[in-house]
Enzyme design. Sequence first.
Site, PDB file in Angstrom:
ATOM      1  N   ARG A  73       0.821  -1.102  -0.108  1.00  0.00           N
ATOM      2  CA  ARG A  73      -0.070  -0.063   0.008  1.00  0.00           C
ATOM      3  C   ARG A  73       0.873   1.299   0.030  1.00  0.00           C
ATOM      4  O   ARG A  73       1.211   1.697  -1.220  1.00  0.00           O
ATOM      5  CB  ARG A  73      -0.859   0.019   1.216  1.00  0.00           C
ATOM      6  CG  ARG A  73      -2.203   0.915   0.931  1.00  0.00           C
ATOM      7  CD  ARG A  73      -2.161   2.213   1.206  1.00  0.00           C
ATOM      8  NE  ARG A  73      -1.439   2.554   2.610  1.00  0.00           N
ATOM      9  CZ  ARG A  73      -1.272   3.590   2.904  1.00  0.00           C
ATOM     10  NH1 ARG A  73      -1.263   4.922   2.088  1.00  0.00           N
ATOM     11  NH2 ARG A  73      -0.664   4.349   3.906  1.00  0.00           N
ATOM     12  N   HIS A  82       9.592   7.180   7.855  1.00  0.00           N
ATOM     13  CA  HIS A  82      10.314   7.426   6.363  1.00  0.00           C
ATOM     14  C   HIS A  82      11.658   7.911   6.448  1.00  0.00           C
ATOM     15  O   HIS A  82      12.145   8.342   7.550  1.00  0.00           O
ATOM     16  CB  HIS A  82       9.270   8.308   5.698  1.00  0.00           C
ATOM     17  CG  HIS A  82       8.045   7.926   5.064  1.00  0.00           C
ATOM     18  ND1 HIS A  82       7.823   7.759   3.822  1.00  0.00           N
ATOM     19  CD2 HIS A  82       6.998   7.421   5.919  1.00  0.00           C
ATOM     20  CE1 HIS A  82       6.658   7.315   3.634  1.00  0.00           C
ATOM     21  NE2 HIS A  82       6.031   7.081   4.832  1.00  0.00           N
ATOM     22  N   CYS A  93       6.028  10.325  -0.523  1.00  0.00           N
ATOM     23  CA  CYS A  93       4.852  11.129  -0.505  1.00  0.00           C
ATOM     24  C   CYS A  93       4.706  12.142  -1.645  1.00  0.00           C
ATOM     25  O   CYS A  93       5.487  12.578  -2.047  1.00  0.00           O
ATOM     26  CB  CYS A  93       5.002  11.734   0.984  1.00  0.00           C
ATOM     27  SG  CYS A  93       3.781  13.019   1.270  1.00  0.00           S
TER      28      CYS A  93
END
Lengths: 307, 307
Positions: B22, B216, B247
């Site tokens: 995802r 991240h 992102c």
Amino acid sequence: MSANDHGPQGADHVEIVEVGPRDGLQNESTVLSVDDRIRLIDRAVAAGVRRIEAVSFVNPKRVPQMAGAEEIMAGVRREPGVSHIGLVLNRRGLERAVAAGVSEVNVAVPATDGFCTRNQGCTVDEMLDALADIDTDLQGTGIPLSVTVSTAFGCPFDGEVPAGQVVEVVNRITGTSAVEIALADTIGVGVPREVSELLRAVGAVADGRTLRCHFHNTRNTGYANAMAAVDAGVRVLDSSLGGFGGCPFAPAATGNIATEDLLYMLHRSGLHTGVSLSGAAELGAWMGERLDKQPPAYLGRAGAFPA
Amino acid sequence: MSANDHGPQGADHVEIVEVGPRDGLQNESTVLSVDDRIRLIDRAVAAGVRRIEAVSFVNPKRVPQMAGAEEIMAGVRREPGVSHIGLVLNRRGLERAVAAGVSEVNVAVPATDGFCTRNQGCTVDEMLDALADIDTDLQGTGIPLSVTVSTAFGCPFDGEVPAGQVVEVVNRITGTSAVEIALADTIGVGVPREVSELLRAVGAVADGRTLRCHFHNTRNTGYANAMAAVDAGVRVLDSSLGGFGGCPFAPAATGNIATEDLLYMLHRSGLHTGVSLSGAAELGAWMGERLDKQPPAYLGRAGAFPA
């Protein structure tokens, strides 16, 4: 001037030893000119770096990337409080380093025979003898000595390195005038818990010497290791502008932890270094241009935060 | 089955929530087929992953990378003790998720209006209302709910995020049936000390909910942050095979921390995950092939140690 003069300026100060001009460049296929290396060193100092591994007095026939050490030392801007470090592996190298006017001598002593034999052409015992010779020759010069224990967290040839083996090497080093001992994860295999444990073991025998750490980000543990070292009280860290560097024995691997990324983490943690983050990021990008390579550092790509 | 069933199996066990299918894929320009995503999920489970963010029930017209959630849930191999998580942002998404048979529902609630408005088209308050609606609709389904607080360490639009703002959102979340609350550094700006501090602040109001972290590696602090979370007692971490992800609001940035690199650090620290390092490294490389991109993960390039 001793290495300790550059040491802790308080618990929230971390001293950066910029190793880009030496460890960062010595394995790059693109050889930077003497002029470029002088510019890199002077610009790093202008950005706030106070200790910089400027040159290496190894045989330029074996390591052409490091040729011109004398010209570089003659060409860089010298100023009080700034230490230009020369890497030295034998008496001949030391002679050159002293003549060239280095501020500080660093000697690398691997913790493992496998690495020492292939990298320096002698056993660890023989390298410790060479260190003793270098130390003898240094007497009276006023040039401080630091010693880096390479492959302290693992060896590409001998595999796992027991902490006791590193402690033994450190014990021998404390017989010299070295004011600082660095633990180096040369091939980037260590993890934070090993850093804490090795620092505890080595701290117990370091006999008052400043401890410094040198990490590579080969397996993405380099910054976590740096933070573990800081948490364990270490206040001197090596890093390389742009994150360049690497090891000829781990060709696919990325390099040293990047100065700009390390600064980001340290500064945002409330620690001070005296080095400009934007200045370091610019220099990392500049190295990328000269080497025609994307820097492994991320700060230049992602930008600081807040912007 | 509640998320807690997957929780700590002892202080030295860290649960990996694989988010590659995802978060890892949703911003890639290459869209992986349903078949490829089923293969990825099944192979991750075969490598030992026990919780996996398999699908997202957002509008496939807006996020084509996530189209086919129903087909994926129908196609993956189900087995006891393995949780296939579906991301849900509204009642319509929840309806689809329940019909598709997800094991677990995750709702993302940003800590900042700037991000929430641009990413989810509503304010944080409105998103918390949507969460309450989703929670109401979940009653009686037996499907556990976890909530991820996005931009908990910084926002690309609102800048710094005070811990108090995150605590307020967490306070509202504890009014739902959520069994687990994740703190997400969506744009990769946090540093280890912020992780420790935010976990302390949030832990004081989490009302017994399991805390999970999502990092991240945008500025090379992701693995250090993961270690700080573990040191603070967190035993559930998100990671993404190959380190893919990112992102849309930070286009140059690298992605989630990589599962294989995280496993290397954790396993070498004496922590267990039940996930195979070599299996994860193979899958990260496979994702790189399918996406025609070098994985940000380093393990695949450098190799494990000892080899």
